[in-house]
Design a protein around this motif. Structure first.
Motif, PDB file in Angstrom:
ATOM      1  N   CYS A 148      -5.831  -2.936   4.637  1.00  0.00           N
ATOM      2  CA  CYS A 148      -5.168  -4.154   4.160  1.00  0.00           C
ATOM      3  C   CYS A 148      -5.745  -5.398   4.832  1.00  0.00           C
ATOM      4  N   VAL A 205      -4.399   2.444   7.227  1.00  0.00           N
ATOM      5  CA  VAL A 205      -3.795   1.616   6.177  1.00  0.00           C
ATOM      6  C   VAL A 205      -3.798   0.151   6.600  1.00  0.00           C
ATOM      7  N   PHE A 255       0.837  -1.200   0.000  1.00  0.00           N
ATOM      8  CA  PHE A 255       0.000   0.000   0.000  1.00  0.00           C
ATOM      9  C   PHE A 255       0.875   1.254   0.000  1.00  0.00           C
ATOM     10  N   VAL A 294      -5.768  -4.240  -2.935  1.00  0.00           N
ATOM     11  CA  VAL A 294      -4.980  -3.196  -2.268  1.00  0.00           C
ATOM     12  C   VAL A 294      -4.629  -2.089  -3.258  1.00  0.00           C
ATOM     13  N   GLU A 295      -4.229  -2.461  -4.462  1.00  0.00           N
ATOM     14  CA  GLU A 295      -3.852  -1.452  -5.457  1.00  0.00           C
ATOM     15  C   GLU A 295      -5.056  -0.610  -5.870  1.00  0.00           C
ATOM     16  N   CYS A 307      -5.764   1.745  -3.064  1.00  0.00           N
ATOM     17  CA  CYS A 307      -4.708   2.750  -2.994  1.00  0.00           C
ATOM     18  C   CYS A 307      -4.926   3.850  -4.035  1.00  0.00           C
TER      19      CYS A 307
END
Length: 677
Positions: free
Chosen positions: A195, A191, A169, A205-206, A209
């Motif tokens: 996750c 964060v 992240f 996660v991407e 983000c």
């Protein structure tokens, strides 16, 4: 040596998995990374391949199967992946088995899940035929092959299990919002919670983000929690799938309405998506063409698309989601058809622009969009056979030049078997099939098809068709070792139809055959005049295909008449053109001539290296040295001169090194040699 995809992001964590897969590849010849979509199988395979590459003398080769919906193109896709552009009439699997039989390499088959049974069968055959082959596969389920070692890929560690997902992240956050600090206690906790809730799934996660452009980490946490809590029934969504599905759905919601619409429509693409192609296929209704480019960039910024070269790619998991929404919008049939018709038009435009300054560009376009062209042709075979015939005929010469002979033959035979009316589209398809069959060495079949093409052109009073038929027939005769007949057919057609090549591009192709026939007959002065005329015509049109063959013949004539320096210059010019056209057969022919020119100047070692690289290209196209039959004896003379100049030991050493090297690198070295002053 190899073709691993270029990596544009860092790799985070998974040290123990990398070590485990490394050990597995030492002990097993088939290792499959299995796991759910978005868990990071492909990225882990890519990292592994880069890490272990030095263990494989013949490199690591990557075959992306994500665009395949059935197994018709499976083997040829793998052939493309390992750099085999087979020109023989053998079954592709036989050619691939032979190509791999004496090599020690790692083959990565990415995204096998749609074709598990076919992949299992193919891998079994390949491993039996090639003792030096190791296969690393990725799939949502193991292949089930004998001797397979399956490795389940788990999400990144998160929460109490570790901090790999948090590290990912932070890494991606730095790319999304440069300079963003997430080190306050509140942000750090947010964060970690993101996750944990996303189960450490890298794709999820991407995607989360990417939302940092508009929201803080703590805002993302709150919104994510409410969405996951709304899907709490594990009987509807398994926990891990629920996290990914929720994140994709949330990313979808956060897109602007037109971006969501574009996401859905882009799902009809199979390969790289350029802005121009997206504008042509996806615009319509509320989504105007002018909105496509900014929407593509926005989707890339949200990690829905990945930038690659001059275009974009969509991960398979996200493409599936887009396809689901396209069906929900009841637009799937419409945009599948629009996609097919756009790429059919691309093939038609490429054929129309063949004789012109954009020739190289069109060859590149056809090569780059191969997966989409095949998907389009499959659709049109079912929905619009006449358009399919037109498309196949237009793509035929490009495919044969780029090495896709098996696909070209299959599609051309399929369209010609349909009960369609006669006309220029059928004549062109017959011409393309005749060329394809000749390149595969199936000369008798090529002659029959050439005769049929000739008759179709006669009945249709089609000048371009008549020249195309003459090109097909004379090319077949030339490759059969009958240059007198080849000259008779091509010369007769050119005299009967003497107009401007701009009106009948096959006139240029017939000129090439007539030139080759003249030199094969020993009429070198006439051949020289023909070659220089052909060069002038090529320069007038700004094209490279015919010019390259004019350079080939000028190199041969200069060499036979004792002017090796001039021969070397023309051979290099030919190679430069053929490299731009992705023409491996032309490159192989040019390297043979270049080796002869270098040998004639007394540099036996350089000639051996060049000949070794040529051997690699001949193997790539699945043939021993080909070209017109009379060149065989001449090659033997050049090799003898090179051996005498270098000595047998030095010659063999240089030849073996070059023939074991990467073909592209060998070609670059050959072209770097300085011309003598």
């Amino acid at each position: 040596m190899g073709n691993l995809p270029v990596v544009t992001t860092s790799f985070v964590g998974r040290d123990s998995e990398l070590d485990s897969i490394d050990r597995a590849l030492r002990d097993h010849r088939l290792v499959t990374l299995s796991g759910s979509g978005g868990v990071g199988k492909s990225r882990l395979a890519l990292q592994t391949a880069g890490r272990v590459g030095d263990r494989y003398a013949d490199g690591v080769w990557w075959a992306d199967l994500s665009h395949l919906d059935d197994d018709q193109l499976l083997t040829t896709t793998v052939c493309d992946g390992v750099g085999l552009l087979d020109h023989s009439a053998r079954r592709p699997v036989a050619a691939l088995c032979e190509w791999l039989s004496d090599r020690r390499l790692l083959l990565v088959l990415d995204c096998c899940e749609r074709l598990v049974d076919s992949c299992r069968q193919l891998v079994t055959e390949l491993l039996a035929a090639a003792p030096g082959l190791t296969v690393l596969a990725t799939s949502r389920q193991p292949l089930g092959a004998e001797g397979e070692h399956a490795v389940e890929v788990h999400p990144l560690s998160a929460g109490e299990d570790g901090d790999e997902a948090v590290r990912l992240f932070h890494d991606r956050a730095a790319a999304v919002v440069p300079g963003l600090a997430l080190d306050s206690p509140g942000d750090a906790a947010a964060v970690a919670e993101i996750c944990r809730r996303l189960e450490g799934i890298p794709l999820a996660v991407e995607l989360a983000c990417a939302q940092l452009r508009e929201s803080s980490a703590q805002e993302i946490t709150g919104r994510l929690a409410s969405r996951l809590d709304a899907l709490s029934d594990d009987t509807l969504w398994p926990r891990r799938h629920r996290a990914l599905r929720t994140t994709i759905g949330w990313s979808h919601e956060l897109c602007a309405p037109l971006e969501r619409l574009l996401w859905a429509r882009l799902s009809v693409f199979r390969g790289v998506i350029t802005t121009a192609d997206a504008e042509a296929v996806c615009s319509g209704g509320p989504l105007g063409a002018e909105a496509i480019a900014p929407a593509l960039e926005s989707l890339a910024g949200q990690s829905v698309l990945r930038r690659t070269g001059d275009g974009y790619r969509m991960l398979d998991t996200l493409r599936e989601y887009g396809a689901m929404w396209l069906a929900e919008l009841a637009e799937d049939a419409l945009f599948t058809d629009r996609h097919a018709r756009h790429f059919a038009q691309t093939a038609v435009q490429a054929h129309a622009g063949w004789l012109g300054p954009r020739q190289v560009e069109w060859y590149g376009k056809v090569a780059a969009t191969h997966a989409d062209l095949c998907a389009a042709l499959e659709h049109l075979l079912a929905e619009d056979p006449e358009r399919a015939m037109e498309m196949a005929g237009c793509a035929g010469l490009f495919w044969s030049c780029c090495g896709h002979l098996h696909q070209a033959r299959t599609y051309l035979e399929r369209v010609l078997a349909l009960p369609l009316s006669a006309g220029p589209h059928r004549t062109r398809a017959l011409w393309a099939l005749g060329i394809t069959l000749t390149l595969q060495g199936d000369h008798e079949a090529a002659r029959r098809v050439g005769k049929e093409c000739e008759e179709a052109a006669r009945l249709g009073r089609d000048v371009e068709g008549a020249l195309s038929a003459a090109h097909s027939m004379s090319f077949t005769y030339l490759m059969m070792g009958r240059p007198q007949t080849a000259h008779l057919v091509s010369d007769h057609a050119l005299r009967r139809h003497p107009g401007d090549p701009a009106d009948a591009p096959s006139q240029m192709r017939c000129r090439v055959i007539r030139l080759f026939a003249l030199s094969a007959l020993g009429r070198l002065d006439e051949a020289y005049e023909e070659a220089t005329r052909l060069q002038r015509l090529s320069l007038r049109f700004g094209e490279h295909w015919a010019r390259a063959y004019a350079d080939h013949q000028l190199a041969l004539i200069h060499l036979l008449q004792g002017r090796p320096r001039q021969a070397e210059s023309h051979a290099r010019a030919m190679l430069a053109s053929k490299h731009q056209l992705h023409d491996s057969l032309g490159i192989a022919l040019g390297l043979d001539l270049l080796a002869g020119a270098i040998a004639a100047q007394g540099d036996g070692v350089a000639a051996a290296r060049t000949s070794g690289t040529g051997h690699m290209y001949w193997r790539i196209i699945g043939h021993p040295h080909r070209g017109t039959p009379e060149l065989g004896a001449i090659r033997e003379q050049w090799e003898l001169r090179a051996r005498q100049a270098a000595g047998d030991t030095a010659y063999e050493r240089a030849y073996r090194r070059a023939s074991a090297d990467d073909a592209e690198r060998g070609l670059a070295h050959a072209l770097e040699r300085q011309l003598p002053s």
